[in-house]
Design an enzyme around this catalytic site. Structure first.
Site, PDB file in Angstrom:
ATOM      1  N   LYS A   1      50.382  16.637  29.012  1.00 55.39           N
ATOM      2  CA  LYS A   1      51.660  16.056  29.448  1.00 55.39           C
ATOM      3  C   LYS A   1      52.247  15.203  28.320  1.00 55.39           C
ATOM      4  CE  LYS A   1      50.344  16.206  34.304  1.00 55.39           C
ATOM      5  NZ  LYS A   1      49.742  15.545  35.451  1.00 55.39           N
TER       6      LYS A   1
ATOM      7  N   GLN B   1      47.641   9.736  37.299  1.00 62.38           N
ATOM      8  CA  GLN B   1      46.864  10.979  37.348  1.00 62.38           C
ATOM      9  C   GLN B   1      45.815  10.918  38.468  1.00 62.38           C
ATOM     10  OE1 GLN B   1      47.435  13.775  35.353  1.00 62.38           O
ATOM     11  NE2 GLN B   1      45.927  14.757  36.673  1.00 62.38           N
TER      12      GLN B   1
ATOM     13  N   ASP C   1      56.496  12.444  39.888  1.00 59.11           N
ATOM     14  CA  ASP C   1      55.632  13.443  40.534  1.00 59.11           C
ATOM     15  C   ASP C   1      56.195  13.841  41.903  1.00 59.11           C
ATOM     16  OD1 ASP C   1      53.543  14.392  39.007  1.00 59.11           O
ATOM     17  OD2 ASP C   1      52.203  12.706  39.448  1.00 59.11           O
TER      18      ASP C   1
END
Ligand code: NDP
Length: 292
Positions: free
Chosen positions: A52, A96, A119
């Site tokens: 990412k 994460q 997200d």
């Protein structure tokens, strides 16, 4: 049969983002800035976060990796989240997953400012998505919508069967495909582990989205001639003859189903590669929404 190439499409999206970013730079604007919070040293999480961050650098975003000790307390992590929420140099950030067992994931995700929740896991974003308002859409369903749209897979008026009702894949894709707009206007059936006679349903479907996580579950006898197939599943299946000791399998028996389908996503190389591109897209949107 047309193969929906997620690798190529995600590269196209990254190139489009890169162009937008260079135009922003030319106008003297601040670059979009994404942060990633990584707790602990889980190997797979390190790999995901690493790619990412590299993708951010590739398109010209600023990126910050915040690494925290495995034994960080929930309160200390919440304090970190609060700092990120208040950081005006930051457009969006991700935490994460999975988090260590002593931390309540839901509590952490709820603490993220929905305006920075790239997200798209916060209930505020889920609700906004369902109400067709501007929202961060979770990367996997967002990526599927892009594949359908860019490959012009017919969805309007078509019957779509989504197998799986998770909050990050099955449920959101079923909502998005039933909404008005590109890749939408489908008549959607959501199936799950309690569904009876699944094969009867899938045989009626013009589009099948498989998101259950059981390798090669969808076989040719469950599919009507000419159906479009989206395979979200990713399962590591042990395989001694492979150097890694496993192979990645989707939820679709690809070789036999491909012969009957009009469009199909391969695994790997279909839905999977789209996720990072859509995270970048959400970060760009966060920057643009912050400007207005
Ligand atoms: P979950 O385990 O959260 O959900 C699985 C869903 O499948 C559940 O709704 C479950 O039903 C349903 N299900 C299980 N068994 C059956 C069955 N026999 N028949 C019908 N439905 C069934 O998984 P996720 O949604 O998180 O992920 C699904 C797959 O997609 C996994 O392989 C995952 O690795 C992959 N994935 C891939 C991504 C990508 O980037 N390509 C991103 C995210 C996930 P019930 O609700 O009744 O339990």
């Amino acid at each position: 049969m047309i193969r929906l190439d997620g690798k190529q499409t995600s590269n196209e999206i990254k190139e489009e983002i890169k162009v937008t970013v260079s135009e922003m730079k030319a106008r003297g604007e601040r670059m979009p800035h994404l942060a990633a919070v990584l707790v602990g040293n889980d190997g797979a999480s390190l790999t995901y976060v690493g790619s990412k961050v590299r993708s951010c650098e590739y398109v010209g975003f600023d990126s910050t990796l915040i690494r925290l000790e495995e034994d960080i307390t929930e309160d200390a992590l919440l304090a970190q989240i609060d700092t990120l929420n208040k950081d005006e140099s930051l457009d969006g950030y991700i935490v994460q997953l999975p988090l260590p067992k002593h931390i309540d994931e839901e509590k952490i995700l709820l603490a993220i400012d929905p305006k920075k929740d790239v997200d798209g896991f916060h209930p505020a974003n889920f609700g906004r998505m369902a109400l067709e308002l501007d929202a961060f859409i979770p990367a996997t369903p967002f990526g599927i919508m892009q594949l359908l749209e860019r490959y012009k897979v017919p969805t309007s008026g078509k019957h779509c069967v989504v197998v799986g009702r998770s909050h990050i894949v099955g449920r959101p894709i079923s909502i998005l495909m039933s909404q008005k707009g590109p890749a939408g206007n489908a008549t959607v059936t959501v199936a799950h582990s309690r569904t009876e006679n699944l094969a009867e349903l899938t045989r009626q479907a013009d589009i099948i989205v498989m998101a259950l996580g059981i390798p090669e579950y969808l076989t040719a006898d469950m599919v009507k001639e000419g159906a479009a197939i989206i395979d979200v599943g990713i399962t590591r299946v042990p395989n001694e003859s492979h150097p890694k000791g496993y192979v990645i399998k989707g939820d679709v028996a690809f070789d036999e189903v491909a012969q009957k389908s009009s469009f199909i996503t391969p695994v790997p190389g279909g839905v999977g590669p789209m996720t990072i591109a859509m995270l970048l897209k959400n970060t760009l949107l966060a920057r643009q929404w912050n400007l207005s």
